[in-house]
Design a protein around this motif. Sequence first.
Motif, PDB file in Angstrom:
ATOM      1  N   SER A 216      -8.707  -0.090   2.317  1.00 13.06           N
ATOM      2  CA  SER A 216     -10.050   0.673   2.866  1.00 13.06           C
ATOM      3  C   SER A 216     -10.674  -0.047   4.021  1.00 13.06           C
ATOM      4  CB  SER A 216     -11.064   0.633   1.701  1.00 13.06           C
ATOM      5  OG  SER A 216     -12.393   1.159   2.344  1.00 13.06           O
TER       6      SER A 216
ATOM      7  N   ASP B 118      -4.702  -0.652  -2.652  1.00 14.54           N
ATOM      8  CA  ASP B 118      -5.354   0.058  -1.893  1.00 14.54           C
ATOM      9  C   ASP B 118      -6.071  -0.150  -0.889  1.00 14.54           C
ATOM     10  OD1 ASP B 118      -4.912   2.416  -3.780  1.00 14.54           O
ATOM     11  OD2 ASP B 118      -6.716   1.621  -5.093  1.00 14.54           O
TER      12      ASP B 118
ATOM     13  N   ALA C 153       0.839  -1.017  -0.056  1.00 13.36           N
ATOM     14  CA  ALA C 153      -0.257  -0.002  -0.025  1.00 13.36           C
ATOM     15  C   ALA C 153       0.981   1.136   0.030  1.00 13.36           C
ATOM     16  CB  ALA C 153      -0.900   0.005   1.228  1.00 13.36           C
TER      17      ALA C 153
ATOM     18  N   SER D 164      -4.548  -1.518  -6.907  1.00 13.65           N
ATOM     19  CA  SER D 164      -4.567  -0.324  -7.356  1.00 13.65           C
ATOM     20  C   SER D 164      -4.928  -0.590  -8.870  1.00 13.65           C
ATOM     21  CB  SER D 164      -3.400   0.562  -6.973  1.00 13.65           C
ATOM     22  OG  SER D 164      -3.399   0.754  -5.533  1.00 13.65           O
TER      23      SER D 164
END
Length: 238
Positions: free
Chosen positions: A79, A77, A71, A87
């Motif tokens: 979350s 990514d 990351a 990504s």
Amino acid sequence: MRNTDITDDASFTPTLPRVERLRLHDTVVEHLRNFIVEGRLAPGVKLNERELCEMLGISRTPLREALKVLAAEGLIDISPNRGASVSRMSAAEIREMFELMSGLEAFSGELACERITPAELAQIKALHYEMLACHAQNDLPGYYSRNMQIHDRINEAARNSALRQTWLSINRRLQALRFRSNFSASKWDHAVHDHEEMIKALEARDGKRLATILRQHLLDKRDAVLLQDAQQQAVSGA
């Protein structure tokens, strides 16, 4: 006086477990990075932690530590609500990143021609011949590994630490796209020709020539990737 055994010292802490953990961490990061670069984990794909743990034979702790590293490199990514996914860069991001990298590579080549040693040049040439062998065998992962080592060695030969850190940061984001740029046989053949010209420019210590080749080499990769994305979108929208 008797010999002192290090195990007599209550403050002594064995280092082996720490080393083993670092090795595991680096190995997991490397495997996941290769999965992303080679497209086995495609852009936008949500990562299933259970499946990845089973595939790699590890627990969730080292996996999550590796995901944090990737990351930070911009490859995935994370979350809080949706977990981790590979990504995906927009067309504008792809264009801008490759344009920036073309300038970094050109500058690296210019400086490398001034500062490279005969030993470093010999290493690059050896990698070049290995890369040609992989191309002849249609071994894209093997080709790409040597290819990136060549670009990395040229950047190192520039001997500019600020340039080095910037180049490494941007290159991490572009590795998967640089790999994809060779999916077309004609594009791959053209990239091989570029590398042959790079070697000639390095041998001649022609910095301006090498800078020109490297700049266009990266812009051609930009165009190849953008064309692939446009074609994929056209197919998915049909």
